[in-house]
Design an enzyme around this catalytic site. Structure first.
Site, PDB file in Angstrom:
ATOM      1  N   ASP A  42      15.202  45.765  37.785  1.00 35.43           N
ATOM      2  CA  ASP A  42      13.968  45.813  38.561  1.00 35.43           C
ATOM      3  C   ASP A  42      13.661  44.452  39.193  1.00 35.43           C
ATOM      4  O   ASP A  42      13.692  43.415  38.517  1.00 35.43           O
ATOM      5  CB  ASP A  42      12.811  46.214  37.635  1.00 35.43           C
ATOM      6  CG  ASP A  42      11.487  46.239  38.363  1.00 35.43           C
ATOM      7  OD1 ASP A  42      11.201  47.246  39.012  1.00 35.43           O
ATOM      8  OD2 ASP A  42      10.753  45.229  38.300  1.00 35.43           O
ATOM      9  N   ALA A  43      13.370  44.476  40.480  1.00 34.72           N
ATOM     10  CA  ALA A  43      13.147  43.229  41.212  1.00 34.72           C
ATOM     11  C   ALA A  43      11.937  42.460  40.677  1.00 34.72           C
ATOM     12  O   ALA A  43      11.975  41.230  40.582  1.00 34.72           O
ATOM     13  CB  ALA A  43      12.979  43.527  42.695  1.00 34.72           C
TER      14      ALA A  43
END
Length: 292
Positions: A248-249
């Site tokens: 997840d960024a």
DNA sequence: CGCCAGGTTAGAG
DNA sequence: CTCTAACATGGC
């Protein structure tokens, strides 16, 4: 017609509500001061209700319309899932209080919980919308999607929206979503999802009845649902405390800052850090997101 | 203009 | 199994 839902230990309504207030583009609930208003579908009715927090008492729910006793339990169930009232977070906070990275976050946001997305179709579509684009744009796309295809209720001059029904989205062509600036890929995924729900191939009830392994496999077999999305949905809809959207960024950005790295952490580094949160990965992720 | 954003897929090696 | 280009577009 109103009732109060007692809240568990380690619960903070304000922190959960701040999550619900994060975008002014949100159409699926409305705030009137400290009161939160929402429509859900239950037993064939569009049910409008409000919730607010009463210190020392719990969450007060008011049935606005229709005021039918038979709908109370559906609304209560929704609110319990929405605010994550059935998870005992004491072990998580005990663990977090001894952790270098989580301790300050757990102290500052003590009682913050995973705001749920009880509707599986909504959860999957929202996750797909959020793939690979910034959150602001994701909210813009969701707003357009809901405005164009969601059912709209006007009560006492105010407008409330429901998330679009799979049956409506199933009949769309990718061009209908391209117009709203969805990418062709997202358009296909979302229409494909809607068709799978409309045909009954996928439903929350079906997945709920599966063993965890089969549930994960089924999610991953859907076009557009990869590991990140499956874990996001397991976290927000099926409430797996161990769901973990690796890669997840936002999680990468949070860890980069907290660890003072000059680059985003590698997947191996994130996994190594998360070994110590085993069983509580979803909540560790939540608190790292909150740090942003 | 370049690069990243709450990634996934299909195809190549 | 792992690696990579392509996907589309907003925002900084």
């Amino acid at each position: 017609m109103d009732f109060i839902i007692p809240v568990p230990e380690a619960f903070n309504f304000s922190h959960c509500v701040s999550y619900l207030r994060r975008s002014p583009k949100e159409l699926l609930h409305v705030f009137e001061g400290d009161t939160l208003i929402k429509v859900i579908r239950a037993s064939g009715h569009s049910v409008l209700f409000s919730v607010r927090y009463l210190t020392g008492e719990g969450i007060r729910v008011d049935m606005i319309t229709p005021r039918k006793t038979a709908l109370v339990s559906a609304v209560e169930k929704y609110v319990r899932e929405w605010f994550d009232l059935d998870t005992d977070l004491r072990p998580f906070f005990e663990m977090a209080s001894k952790d270098k990275l989580l301790k300050p976050l757990a102290a500052q946001y003590y009682g913050y919980r995973i705001v749920g997305l009880p509707d599986l179709f909504e959860s999957l579509v929202w996750a797909v919308i959020g793939q690979q684009i910034n959150l602001g744009f994701a909210h813009t796309l969701k707003q357009r999607f809901v405005e164009h295809f969601g059912e709209r209720l006007t009560i006492r001059g105010a407008t409330y929206y429901l998330f679009p029904e799979p049956g409506v989205i199933a009949q769309l062509h990718p061009e209908d979503l391209l117009t709203l600036q969805f990418s062709r890929q997202k358009s296909r995924y979302i229409i494909g999802l809607a068709r799978a729900f409309a045909s009954g191939e996928i439903s929350r009830e079906k997945l709920q009845a599966m063993e965890p392994g089969e549930r994960m496999e089924t999610l991953l077999s859907i076009k557009g649902i990869g590991s990140w999305t499956a874990n996001y949905v397991l976290m927000r809809t099926f409430r797996y405390p161990e769901a973990f959207p690796l890669g997840d960024a936002g999680l990468n950005t949070a860890l980069r800052r907290l660890l003072k790295l000059d680059r985003k952490p590698t997947s191996a580094e994130v996994q190594r850090i998360f070994q110590r949160y085993r069983g509580w990965e979803a909540y560790a992720t939540l608190y790292f997101w909150k740090s942003l």
